[in-house]
Design an enzyme around this catalytic site. Structure first.
Site: not given
Length: 332
Positions: A58, A221
């Site tokens: 991320h 995700h």
């Protein structure tokens, strides 16, 4: 699938070493537990230390927000996998015992379990510690239930910034926890993907799109969104996200907001700014008073192409002050 990597098993460690190589003047790195720390943590002046983290993939979250005025430490798991309680406890133990600790947790089941287990262990060791859980994602399930997903996504960066600045000003652990809860109640995010993320540790992607399709409401995700449709323009994307957020806020003219426009990993800044311009025009039409705007790649999903829009309704003028406060981190 072409990636600039070496051994797939060492992706996170290689990445953290590279980040440390660039920023070693301001951060420290614990390679045994994959933790990035604010340099000279033992000499930190503020009473409350803020720790966050989660799965890798991320970036720049959360390592890019470690430094004076934001996070004191970021704990990194493997790709899309939260750090273990042992890793988080190791970060806690690095903090002087006379300091209190606030954990900022993204609302994913595994992340919450890992961080709360670590918090319980830290309390057993006599640490003063509390947490807030960010749940800014307001996309809906793709069925008739219309349940909001409430994942913790890009809006978390606003929480890092506000609480980091407030901690630097000397607010107590209880005050910071209360501020965090208040901010989170007024913070909402929606995203749209033009392509899925390709995880180098897996052979498949979580969803597929035609070359001309977009997917609204995807997760960081690779979780599936709530609707696919043909991409026609940036303006259409902006209208979809703004209309959904308007139905939640039910804003009126003059309401004050902060905006975070976030690239999901493979979206050029040119496209992010085109999208930002469309959001600007819609805000003007709605009569909103936009006090803070951030555009850039802040919290990603590996190489996903797409963007997210986070709105924070500013219910306290201090939030604007704290969002605009100077900070010494890599990625704000």
């Amino acid at each position: 699938m072409k990636k600039i990597i070496n051994d797939v098993q060492n992706i996170v460690q290689d990445m953290l070493h590279g980040f440390y190589f660039e920023h070693s003047d301001r951060i420290s790195y614990n390679k045994d537990y994959n933790i990035i720390y604010q340099k000279d943590l033992s000499e930190i002046e503020q009473d409350v230390v803020i720790i966050s983290g989660g799965g890798s993939g991320h970036e720049p979250a959360d390592i890019g927000y470690v430094g004076k005025g934001m996070l004191s430490a970021a704990v990194n798991g493997e790709i899309f996998t939260p750090p273990s309680p042992e890793q988080i406890v190791a970060a806690v133990r690095s903090v002087p015992k006379d300091k209190s600790i606030l954990l900022i947790i993204k609302n994913f089941k595994a992340d919450v379990e890992s961080f709360l287990t670590a918090e319980s262990l830290a309390k057993q060791e006599g640490r003063r510690i509390d947490h807030v859980i960010v749940h800014d994602d307001v996309s809906i399930e793709d069925d008739a239930s219309f349940n909001k997903r409430r994942r913790g996504v890009a809006g978390t960066i606003f929480v890092h910034k506000i609480l980091g600045a407030a901690a630097l000003e000397g607010h107590s652990l209880q005050q910071l926890t209360d501020i965090g809860h208040f901010v989170i109640r007024n913070l909402h995010t929606l995203g749209v993907a033009l392509s899925p993320a390709t995880n180098p540790t897996q052979d498949n992607v979580s969803f597929t799109l035609q070359d001309n399709e977009v997917f609204y409401g995807v997760g960081i995700h690779g979780e599936k969104g709530y609707r696919k449709e043909i991409l026609s323009s940036s303006e259409k994307l902006a209208i979809e996200l703004m209309n959904k957020l308007k139905s939640i806020y039910r804003w009126k003219k003059g309401d004050k907001f902060a905006i975070l426009i976030n690239g999901l990993g493979a979206t050029p800044l040119m496209e992010q700014y085109i999208f930002a311009n469309d959001i600007r025009r819609l805000c003007e039409l709605e009569g909103l008073d936009i006090r803070v705007v951030k555009v850039g790649t802040h919290l990603t999903s590996l190489d996903m192409q797409g963007a997210s829009l986070s709105l924070l309704k500013i219910e306290d003028p201090l939030w604007e002050k704290w969002l605009k406060a100077d900070v010494k981190v890599a990625s704000w």
